[in-house]
Design a protein around this motif. Structure first.
Motif, PDB file in Angstrom:
ATOM      1  N   GLU A  14       0.810  -1.191  -0.155  1.00 16.53           N
ATOM      2  CA  GLU A  14       0.104   0.023   0.000  1.00 16.53           C
ATOM      3  C   GLU A  14       0.816   1.196  -0.047  1.00 16.53           C
ATOM      4  O   GLU A  14       0.480   2.527   0.662  1.00 16.53           O
ATOM      5  CB  GLU A  14      -0.970  -0.057   1.185  1.00 16.53           C
ATOM      6  N   LEU A  15       1.974   1.073  -0.622  1.00 19.88           N
ATOM      7  CA  LEU A  15       3.002   2.363  -0.822  1.00 19.88           C
ATOM      8  C   LEU A  15       2.353   3.096  -1.969  1.00 19.88           C
ATOM      9  O   LEU A  15       2.409   4.568  -2.054  1.00 19.88           O
ATOM     10  CB  LEU A  15       4.308   1.971  -0.731  1.00 19.88           C
ATOM     11  N   VAL A  16       2.116   2.404  -3.183  1.00 22.48           N
ATOM     12  CA  VAL A  16       1.534   2.956  -4.412  1.00 22.48           C
ATOM     13  C   VAL A  16       0.151   2.198  -4.834  1.00 22.48           C
ATOM     14  O   VAL A  16      -0.075   1.014  -4.421  1.00 22.48           O
ATOM     15  CB  VAL A  16       2.370   2.884  -5.475  1.00 22.48           C
ATOM     16  N   SER A  25       2.517   7.611 -15.139  1.00 25.11           N
ATOM     17  CA  SER A  25       2.631   8.375 -13.585  1.00 25.11           C
ATOM     18  C   SER A  25       2.419   7.292 -12.757  1.00 25.11           C
ATOM     19  O   SER A  25       1.472   6.304 -12.858  1.00 25.11           O
ATOM     20  CB  SER A  25       1.537   9.367 -13.745  1.00 25.11           C
ATOM     21  N   THR A  26       2.837   7.582 -11.497  1.00 29.53           N
ATOM     22  CA  THR A  26       2.408   6.569 -10.333  1.00 29.53           C
ATOM     23  C   THR A  26       1.734   7.322  -9.350  1.00 29.53           C
ATOM     24  O   THR A  26       2.135   8.487  -8.923  1.00 29.53           O
ATOM     25  CB  THR A  26       3.833   6.105  -9.635  1.00 29.53           C
ATOM     26  N   VAL A  27       0.570   6.764  -8.690  1.00 27.55           N
ATOM     27  CA  VAL A  27      -0.094   7.328  -7.788  1.00 27.55           C
ATOM     28  C   VAL A  27       0.281   6.756  -6.230  1.00 27.55           C
ATOM     29  O   VAL A  27       0.412   5.610  -6.095  1.00 27.55           O
ATOM     30  CB  VAL A  27      -1.433   7.031  -7.942  1.00 27.55           C
ATOM     31  N   TRP A  28       0.802   7.775  -5.312  1.00 26.89           N
ATOM     32  CA  TRP A  28       1.354   7.229  -4.075  1.00 26.89           C
ATOM     33  C   TRP A  28       0.214   7.300  -3.218  1.00 26.89           C
ATOM     34  O   TRP A  28      -0.670   8.312  -3.129  1.00 26.89           O
ATOM     35  CB  TRP A  28       2.514   8.133  -3.683  1.00 26.89           C
ATOM     36  N   ARG A  29       0.129   6.182  -2.298  1.00 32.15           N
ATOM     37  CA  ARG A  29      -0.771   6.390  -1.006  1.00 32.15           C
ATOM     38  C   ARG A  29      -0.083   6.973   0.151  1.00 32.15           C
ATOM     39  O   ARG A  29       0.984   7.274  -0.027  1.00 32.15           O
ATOM     40  CB  ARG A  29      -1.223   4.775  -0.942  1.00 32.15           C
ATOM     41  N   GLU A  30      -0.847   6.940   0.972  1.00 36.19           N
ATOM     42  CA  GLU A  30      -0.514   7.808   2.508  1.00 36.19           C
ATOM     43  C   GLU A  30       0.740   7.082   2.913  1.00 36.19           C
ATOM     44  O   GLU A  30       1.564   7.706   3.385  1.00 36.19           O
ATOM     45  CB  GLU A  30      -1.690   7.697   3.385  1.00 36.19           C
ATOM     46  N   ARG A  31       0.853   5.746   3.027  1.00 29.90           N
ATOM     47  CA  ARG A  31       1.832   5.221   3.464  1.00 29.90           C
ATOM     48  C   ARG A  31       3.137   5.274   2.614  1.00 29.90           C
ATOM     49  O   ARG A  31       4.356   5.665   3.064  1.00 29.90           O
ATOM     50  CB  ARG A  31       1.586   3.616   3.772  1.00 29.90           C
ATOM     51  N   GLY A  32       3.135   5.392   1.397  1.00 31.28           N
ATOM     52  CA  GLY A  32       4.165   5.543   0.475  1.00 31.28           C
ATOM     53  C   GLY A  32       4.694   7.290   0.575  1.00 31.28           C
ATOM     54  O   GLY A  32       5.901   7.325   0.407  1.00 31.28           O
ATOM     55  N   GLU A  37       9.037  10.778   2.447  1.00 34.41           N
ATOM     56  CA  GLU A  37       9.392  11.727   3.394  1.00 34.41           C
ATOM     57  C   GLU A  37      10.591  11.268   4.246  1.00 34.41           C
ATOM     58  O   GLU A  37      11.629  12.000   4.548  1.00 34.41           O
ATOM     59  CB  GLU A  37       8.477  12.235   4.497  1.00 34.41           C
ATOM     60  N   LEU A  38      10.491   9.713   4.520  1.00 28.61           N
ATOM     61  CA  LEU A  38      11.528   9.144   5.333  1.00 28.61           C
ATOM     62  C   LEU A  38      12.893   9.225   4.403  1.00 28.61           C
ATOM     63  O   LEU A  38      14.165   9.355   5.111  1.00 28.61           O
ATOM     64  CB  LEU A  38      11.241   7.789   5.878  1.00 28.61           C
TER      65      LEU A  38
END
Length: 416
Positions: A14-16, A25-32, A37-38
């Motif tokens: 569930e990163l993308v 294009s890649t859609v990033w999810r909240e965890r991604g 950020e890390l």
């Protein structure tokens, strides 16, 4: 084309999201987004040796005229057409270099300035998520203005910071100096690793900009340009998996320790207190409840494993600590505290690095893509030398036993 196992791992974690807004294009999810950020934070930590590196994101639209003065030859950038009534025209999410240099000179600073954002690219042909895309995100580009006499030494310092940063991600690399991009910058340092199938690939580029580009940018100092993209996370997902799921390095894992406690509601008081202590110590921890049945607890554990968490703690009538690579469940006497968990996370990172080190050695050293040769033998045998290792590494020439240097050989020429 590449094996898409890395993309399946990122999607399962569930990163993308599966698919994109448009092709390329890649859609990033909240965890991604948290993982990115890390990633940026880990890089900024390695830049701490430079005085106050600043992070910035430039606007989506940048003036077309100044950009074209620096890059008149770029044809893969989207731009608006020049207006007849002299209204401004724009380039859309182009290279960050021009905007970063202008921001530094306006503020009277030298940098480094770390631009984080996305880049739009126009091209035809197939796309590969995070490798070859029309909207590249994340894109990290560092601009640093330095006196000409300090340029090469400072570029080397940036390259060592990149190598240390990639070591934090358990990605083994070598740095190769090449003059294959004279119109943009010389020298160019390529940070090279391997794909899971053993082919070499470039993770980052570091340039001393050419004098022509520096003049177009309007600065007297030397201009350093260092960049990498979300391709790093594709390589992480490609290499760092146990037989079933993604296993993230501890610096990148949004959840370092996944906890399953008994019950579907709030955690029991002793677990809740333990979770608060860990969070206060900076351990990224999250918890979920599960029925006391073994099947429910195992399903909860699998969800943590799919997410990429390096460690899983299951607490009920007994407490177990699940480690990975290989997967091992061990009973523990009590809920492990901060120091014990940090030691376990460091051990997880070492296992990841040992795994990728073996693959890297087979792919580049054992295959003779990296070999020691002298200039005479390289010329005599017409070796397709792409570049030399930096810092230079010498040894006996593999052909004549004279003094040679380690070079990267590429029959296909430049590669990405």
């Amino acid at each position: 084309m590449l094996d898409t196992a890395y993309l399946r791992a990122l999607t399962e974690a569930e990163l993308v999201a599966p698919g994109g807004y448009f092709s390329g294009s890649t859609v990033w999810r909240e965890r991604g987004l948290a993982c990115v950020e890390l990633l940026v934070d880990a890089y900024l930590r390695r830049l701490a040796e430079f005085s106050d590196p600043e992070r910035v994101e430039h606007p989506f639209l940048l003036p077309r005229g100044p950009y074209r003065e620096v890059f008149p030859d770029y044809r893969n950038v989207y731009s608006t057409r020049p207006a007849r009534d002299h209204r401004p025209s724009w380039v859309l999410r182009p290279d960050n270099l021009d905007a970063s240099v202008r921001a530094l000179t306006a503020a009277g600073h030298d940098g480094p300035l770390v631009a984080v954002g996305g880049l739009l690219r126009h091209f035809r042909g197939p796309v590969q998520p995070l490798f070859r895309e029309r909207y590249i995100w994340p894109a990290v580009q560092v601009t640093h203005l330095v006196p000409a006499g300090e340029a090469l030494a400072t570029l080397d310092r940036h390259q060592r910071a990149l190598e240390d940063f990639l070591a934090d991600l358990a990605l083994p690399v070598v740095s190769v100096t090449t003059d294959a991009h004279p119109g943009y910058g010389v020298p160019c340092h390529l940070t090279v690793t391997c794909l899971p199938d053993g082919r070499p690939t470039v993770l980052s580029t570091s340039y001393l900009m050419s004098e022509e580009r520096a003049r177009a940018l309007g600065v007297l100092d030397a201009v350093l340009d260092i960049g990498f993209t979300g391709k790093l996370l594709a390589l992480v997902a490609g290499h760092h998996r146990d037989p079933r799921h993604l296993l993230l390095p501890s610096r990148l894992a949004p959840v370092q320790v996944g906890v399953t406690h008994q019950g579907d509601g709030q955690a029991p008081p002793e677990v809740a207190d333990w979770l608060r202590r860990l969070a206060a110590q900076g351990v990224r921890v999250a918890s979920t409840g599960a029925a006391p049945l073994r099947g429910h607890r195992r399903r909860a554990e699998r969800r943590w494993l799919r997410s990429g968490a390096p460690l899983v703690v299951t607490h009920g009538r007994t407490t177990t600590l699940t480690r990975r690579l290989p997967l091992r469940r061990d009973p523990v006497d009590a809920l492990p505290e901060d120091a014990a968990l940090r030691a376990e996370l460091a051990a997880s990172d070492r296992r990841l690095r040992a795994h990728t080190d073996r693959r890297f050695r087979r792919a580049l050293w054992d295959s003779d893509l990296l070999r020691t040769v002298c200039d005479t033998c390289a010329a005599r045998h017409r070796l397709p030398v792409l570049g030399h290792l930096t810092p230079p590494r010498t040894g006996p020439c593999s052909t004549c036993s004279g003094t040679g240097a380690v070079v990267l050989v590429s029959e296909a020429g430049r590669f990405y």
